[in-house]
Design a protein around this motif. Structure first.
Motif, PDB file in Angstrom:
ATOM      1  N   GLY A 139       0.804  -1.213   0.000  1.00 16.30           N
ATOM      2  CA  GLY A 139       0.000   0.000   0.000  1.00 16.30           C
ATOM      3  C   GLY A 139       0.834   1.259   0.000  1.00 16.30           C
ATOM      4  N   LEU A 140       0.198   2.367  -0.382  1.00 19.20           N
ATOM      5  CA  LEU A 140       0.912   3.628  -0.566  1.00 19.20           C
ATOM      6  C   LEU A 140       0.315   4.773   0.246  1.00 19.20           C
ATOM      7  CD1 LEU A 140       1.341   3.249  -4.427  1.00 19.20           C
ATOM      8  CD2 LEU A 140       3.190   3.173  -2.732  1.00 19.20           C
ATOM      9  N   SER A 141      -0.394   4.429   1.329  1.00 15.74           N
ATOM     10  CA  SER A 141      -0.978   5.492   2.157  1.00 15.74           C
ATOM     11  C   SER A 141      -0.768   5.267   3.653  1.00 15.74           C
ATOM     12  CB  SER A 141      -2.475   5.611   1.877  1.00 15.74           C
ATOM     13  OG  SER A 141      -3.148   4.435   2.281  1.00 15.74           O
ATOM     14  N   GLY A 142       0.007   4.251   4.032  1.00 17.71           N
ATOM     15  CA  GLY A 142       0.212   3.970   5.452  1.00 17.71           C
ATOM     16  C   GLY A 142      -0.941   3.241   6.093  1.00 17.71           C
ATOM     17  N   GLY A 143      -1.871   2.734   5.299  1.00 19.53           N
ATOM     18  CA  GLY A 143      -3.039   2.064   5.851  1.00 19.53           C
ATOM     19  C   GLY A 143      -2.744   0.771   6.570  1.00 19.53           C
ATOM     20  N   ALA A 144      -1.592   0.162   6.281  1.00 20.79           N
ATOM     21  CA  ALA A 144      -1.219  -1.089   6.947  1.00 20.79           C
ATOM     22  C   ALA A 144      -0.152  -0.879   8.015  1.00 20.79           C
ATOM     23  CB  ALA A 144      -0.719  -2.103   5.910  1.00 20.79           C
ATOM     24  N   ASN A 145       0.140   0.367   8.365  1.00 17.59           N
ATOM     25  CA  ASN A 145       1.180   0.637   9.351  1.00 17.59           C
ATOM     26  C   ASN A 145       0.743   0.220  10.748  1.00 17.59           C
ATOM     27  OD1 ASN A 145       2.555   1.745   7.224  1.00 17.59           O
ATOM     28  ND2 ASN A 145       2.977   3.691   8.239  1.00 17.59           N
ATOM     29  N   ALA A 146       1.693  -0.343  11.486  1.00 22.85           N
ATOM     30  CA  ALA A 146       1.422  -0.802  12.850  1.00 22.85           C
ATOM     31  C   ALA A 146       1.271   0.371  13.808  1.00 22.85           C
ATOM     32  CB  ALA A 146       2.551  -1.714  13.317  1.00 22.85           C
ATOM     33  N   SER A 147       0.566   0.123  14.893  1.00 23.23           N
ATOM     34  CA  SER A 147       0.523   1.065  16.008  1.00 23.23           C
ATOM     35  C   SER A 147       1.244   0.431  17.193  1.00 23.23           C
ATOM     36  CB  SER A 147      -0.925   1.402  16.383  1.00 23.23           C
ATOM     37  OG  SER A 147      -1.670   0.220  16.631  1.00 23.23           O
ATOM     38  N   ASP A 148       1.732   1.241  18.109  1.00 20.99           N
ATOM     39  CA  ASP A 148       2.503   0.721  19.242  1.00 20.99           C
ATOM     40  C   ASP A 148       1.699  -0.308  20.034  1.00 20.99           C
ATOM     41  OD1 ASP A 148       4.926   2.072  18.909  1.00 20.99           O
ATOM     42  OD2 ASP A 148       4.185   3.864  19.927  1.00 20.99           O
ATOM     43  N   GLY A 149       2.318  -1.458  20.284  1.00 23.97           N
ATOM     44  CA  GLY A 149       1.710  -2.483  21.109  1.00 23.97           C
ATOM     45  C   GLY A 149       0.603  -3.275  20.449  1.00 23.97           C
ATOM     46  N   CYS A 150       0.446  -3.117  19.143  1.00 26.93           N
ATOM     47  CA  CYS A 150      -0.663  -3.780  18.463  1.00 26.93           C
ATOM     48  C   CYS A 150      -0.341  -5.236  18.122  1.00 26.93           C
ATOM     49  CB  CYS A 150      -1.019  -3.035  17.173  1.00 26.93           C
ATOM     50  SG  CYS A 150       0.139  -3.333  15.815  1.00 26.93           S
ATOM     51  N   ILE A 151      -1.390  -5.953  17.735  1.00 29.22           N
ATOM     52  CA  ILE A 151      -1.242  -7.242  17.067  1.00 29.22           C
ATOM     53  C   ILE A 151      -1.268  -6.968  15.568  1.00 29.22           C
ATOM     54  CG2 ILE A 151      -2.275  -9.504  16.636  1.00 29.22           C
ATOM     55  CD1 ILE A 151      -3.775  -9.182  19.316  1.00 29.22           C
ATOM     56  N   VAL A 152      -0.196  -7.269  14.878  1.00 22.30           N
ATOM     57  CA  VAL A 152      -0.239  -7.251  13.426  1.00 22.30           C
ATOM     58  C   VAL A 152      -0.806  -8.587  12.974  1.00 22.30           C
ATOM     59  CG1 VAL A 152       1.162  -7.401  11.343  1.00 22.30           C
ATOM     60  CG2 VAL A 152       1.569  -5.557  12.966  1.00 22.30           C
ATOM     61  N   LEU A 153      -1.904  -8.536  12.250  1.00 20.63           N
ATOM     62  CA  LEU A 153      -2.569  -9.747  11.774  1.00 20.63           C
ATOM     63  C   LEU A 153      -2.270  -9.879  10.287  1.00 20.63           C
ATOM     64  CD1 LEU A 153      -4.506 -12.081  12.512  1.00 20.63           C
ATOM     65  CD2 LEU A 153      -6.398 -10.568  11.899  1.00 20.63           C
ATOM     66  N   SER A 154      -1.206 -10.621   9.986  1.00 23.93           N
ATOM     67  CA  SER A 154      -0.794 -10.802   8.592  1.00 23.93           C
ATOM     68  C   SER A 154      -1.540 -11.993   7.999  1.00 23.93           C
ATOM     69  CB  SER A 154       0.716 -11.043   8.503  1.00 23.93           C
ATOM     70  OG  SER A 154       1.090 -11.347   7.177  1.00 23.93           O
ATOM     71  N   LEU A 155      -2.252 -11.740   6.900  1.00 25.43           N
ATOM     72  CA  LEU A 155      -3.130 -12.757   6.318  1.00 25.43           C
ATOM     73  C   LEU A 155      -2.510 -13.439   5.108  1.00 25.43           C
ATOM     74  CD1 LEU A 155      -6.174 -10.446   6.701  1.00 25.43           C
ATOM     75  CD2 LEU A 155      -5.888 -12.591   7.944  1.00 25.43           C
TER      76      LEU A 155
END
Length: 475
Positions: free
Chosen positions: A94-110
Motif C-alpha cells: 500500500g501507498l498510504s500507510g493504511g497497513a502501518n502498525a501502532s505501538d503495542g498492536c497485534i499485526v494480523l498478517s493474512l
C-alpha cells in the motif's frame, strides 16, 4: 533501593506493559499453532509499515500469521477481551500507510491464508482467501478461459485482501472498472470475533443494505476479510497497444477527451510524462522516446483491435500527436505495458524516495490537472513525474526527493498537499485507488466535510465499538 520501596514510575509502567504482553502472548498461543506467533523484535519490526513515505508507524507487540478462519476469530476475540489494537495486513504494498502498525498492536498478517477455494466457470465466480496474490488468481482463472480484471501495478505481489481493503484499481479500469465492482460477497470476522457473511454468489441480489460495498475500501477498520466471492468475466482477446507521442501534456489530455467523447472503449488508456519516460529508460533501458513531453498508451482487446487502434491513432493525430506507433504484435504490446508498470519503481530510483499522489479528477479536467502539477513542481524546485490512468482521470503525480535533505522533504510534503488541493478544486477526489490510511487523513475530512466524518465515525463505532481495528487510520 530497598525491596520494600515502590519502583520508579517508569519501571512500574514497563513491568506492567511486560506483564500485559505476556498475558496477550499466552492467550494467543493457546489457540494458535506453533510458528504462527512471531515476537522477535527484528522480525516484528519488518511488519511495521507499508510502502508509503511520511507515515508514522509504531512497534507491534506481536505478529500473528493465521491459516484458518477460526484462528483469525481467536485473535480477534483475544484482542477484544484484552483491549489490544489489531492491524490487518496483506503484502504491505500500500501507498498510504493504511497497513502501518501502532505501538503495542497485534499485526494480523493474512498472507498464509492464500488458497483459491473455488473457480466456477458457469457462475463465473472465484472464491478465495485474502492472502491470494492478484497475479496468481489471474493465472488460475485464465486456465478456465476466465478473467479477473482488477490489476494494480503491484499485481505480482499484492493480495486480494489488500485490494479489497483499499478498493484498488489498475491499468484496465477504463473499460472493466475497479475492485469494488467484482466483489460479490465476503466473510468477515468482526472486532469481537463474530463471523459475518455479506453479499451473495448470484449474478443479482439486493437483500438489505449493501454491506459488501461498505467493507470494500474500509482499510481493515470495520472487520477482517477472510473469504471473498469475486465476479469473473470471459477472457478477452489478446490486446494490442498503441503509443502516441505528444509535445505537451495538454495535447495528450486533449486526445484522451477526444477518444472518450468518440465513444471508444479502450481496455487501457495510460499517460506517462517526460520525467517518467526518462526514469523508465534509465531503469530498464527500454529505449522509449525521451524527446516526447507525454506518451499516451491506448489498448484494445476487441475482435479487431487493429481497426480500433487506427481510429484512436487518427484522433491522437488530430489532437497534435507528434508520432503514433501501433504495436505490431502481442510481444511488443507487452513491452509497452511493462514500461508503464515500471513507472513507480523507476521514479523512486530518481532520488531514492517518492511520495505518490492519487488524485482523480473528471476526465474533462485532466489537462488542467497535468498543467497544475507542472506549476507546483516548478514552484517547489522538485522533480515530479506524472503517470495516470488517463481514461478514468486518475493521476499519480510522484514527488521525487532526497529523504536525507530536510528542506527537500519539507518541499516534497508541501507539493504533495498542493496537488491534493488542486484535485479538489477541479472537482476530484484525494484518492482514486490507494486509500486514505495515515497519509491523507486531514484531506479526507476536507473532502467529505464534518457531517460526512461524523457519519463515517458512527459506522465505525457500530462495527468496532472499542476502536481496536486499525486505529488511527482514515479519520
Amino acid at each position: 533501593m530497598s525491596r520494600w520501596e515502590a519502583p520508579p514510575e517508569d519501571d512500574a509502567a514497563a513491568t506492567h506493559d511486560a506483564a500485559a504482553t505476556d498475558v496477550l502472548l499466552g492467550r494467543l498461543r493457546a489457540g494458535l499453532p506453533p510458528g504462527s506467533v512471531l515476537t522477535d523484535p527484528d522480525v516484528t519490526a519488518s511488519y511495521a509499515n507499508d510502502m508509503a513515505s511520511f507515515c508514522p508507524a509504531g512497534a507491534p507487540a506481536v505478529v500473528v500469521l493465521p491459516r484458518t478462519v477460526e484462528e483469525v476469530r481467536h485473535v480477534l476475540r483475544t484482542a477484544s477481551e484484552l483491549r489490544v489494537p489489531v492491524v490487518p495486513q496483506g503484502a504491505r504494498t500500500g501507498l498510504s500507510g493504511g497497513a502501518n502498525a501502532s505501538d503495542g498492536c497485534i499485526v494480523l498478517s493474512l498472507t498464509r491464508m492464500d488458497r483459491i477455494l473455488e473457480i466456477n466457470p458457469v457462475d463465473r465466480i472465484a472464491v478465495v482467501e485474502p492472502g491470494v496474490v492478484n497475479a496468481a488468481l489471474s493465472r488460475a482463472v485464465g486456465e478456465h478461459g476466465l478473467y479477473y480484471p482488477p490489476d494494480p501495478s503491484s499485481w505480482e505481489t499484492c493480495t486480494i485482501g489488500g485490494n479489497i481493503g483499499t478498493a484498488s484499481g489498475g491499468l484496465c479500469c477504463v473499460k472493466y472498472g475497479v475492485t469494488a465492482e467484482y466483489v460479490l460477497g465476503l466473510d468477515v470476522v468482526l472486532a469481537d470475533g463474530r463471523l459475518m457473511s455479506t453479499g451473495r454468489r448470484t449474478a443479482k441480489g439486493v437483500a438489505g443494505y449493501d454491506l459488501t460495498r461498505l467493507f470494500v475500501g474500509s482499510e481493515g477498520s470495520l472487520g477482517v476479510v477472510v473469504r471473498a466471492v469475486l465476479a469473473l468475466r470471459p477472457r478477452p482477446p489478446q490486446q494490442l497497444v498503441l503509443a502516441a507521442e505528444f509535445a505537451s501534456g495538454a495535447a495528450a489530455c486533449d486526445a484522451v477527451c477526444r477518444i472518450m467523447a468518440g465513444g471508444h472503449v479502450p481496455s487501457l488508456l495510460e499517460l506517462m510524462d517526460r520525467t517518467t519516460v526518462r526514469a523508465v529508460n534509465a531503469l530498464t533501458r527500454m529505449g522509449l522516446p525521451e524527446t516526447t513531453e507525454a506518451l499516451l498508451l491506448a489498448a484494445f482487446d476487441t475482435p479487431d483491435p487493429a481497426a480500433d487502434l487506427a481510429a484512436v491513432g487518427a484522433l491522437c493525430e488530430t489532437a497534435g500527436a507528434v508520432r503514433v506507433v501501433p504495436a505490431e504484435d502481442a510481444a511488443e504490446s507487452e513491452l509497452l505495458l511493462q514500461a508503464r508498470r515500471s513507472s513507480l519503481v523507476a521514479l523512486e530510483a530518481v532520488k531514492g524516495t517518492t511520495m505518490i499522489d492519487d488524485v482523480c479528477v473528471p476526465r474533462s479536467r485532466l489537462g488542467e490537472m497535468i498543467e497544475g502539477v507542472e506549476r507546483i513542481a516548478r514552484g517547489h524546485g522538485l522533480t515530479i513525474g506524472v503517470v495516470a490512468h488517463a481514461g478514468d482521470g486518475n493521476t499519480h503525480p510522484t514527488v521525487c526527493f532526497d529523504a536525507a535533505d530536510p528542506d527537500e522533504c519539507r518541499r516534497a510534503r508541501a507539493s504533495f498537499d498542493e496537488i491534493m488541493g488542486l484535485g479538489l478544486e477541479l472537482g476530484g477526489t484525494i484518492t482514486g485507488e490507494h486509500g486514505v490510511g495515515v497519509l491523507k487523513k486531514e484531506w479526507l475530512a476536507r473532502e467529505i466535510g464534518p457531517v460526512g466524518v461524523e457519519m463515517q465515525r458512527a459506522v465505525k463505532a457500530a462495527f468496532d465499538p472499542l476502536g481496536i481495528l486499525n486505529p488511527g487510520k482514515l479519520f
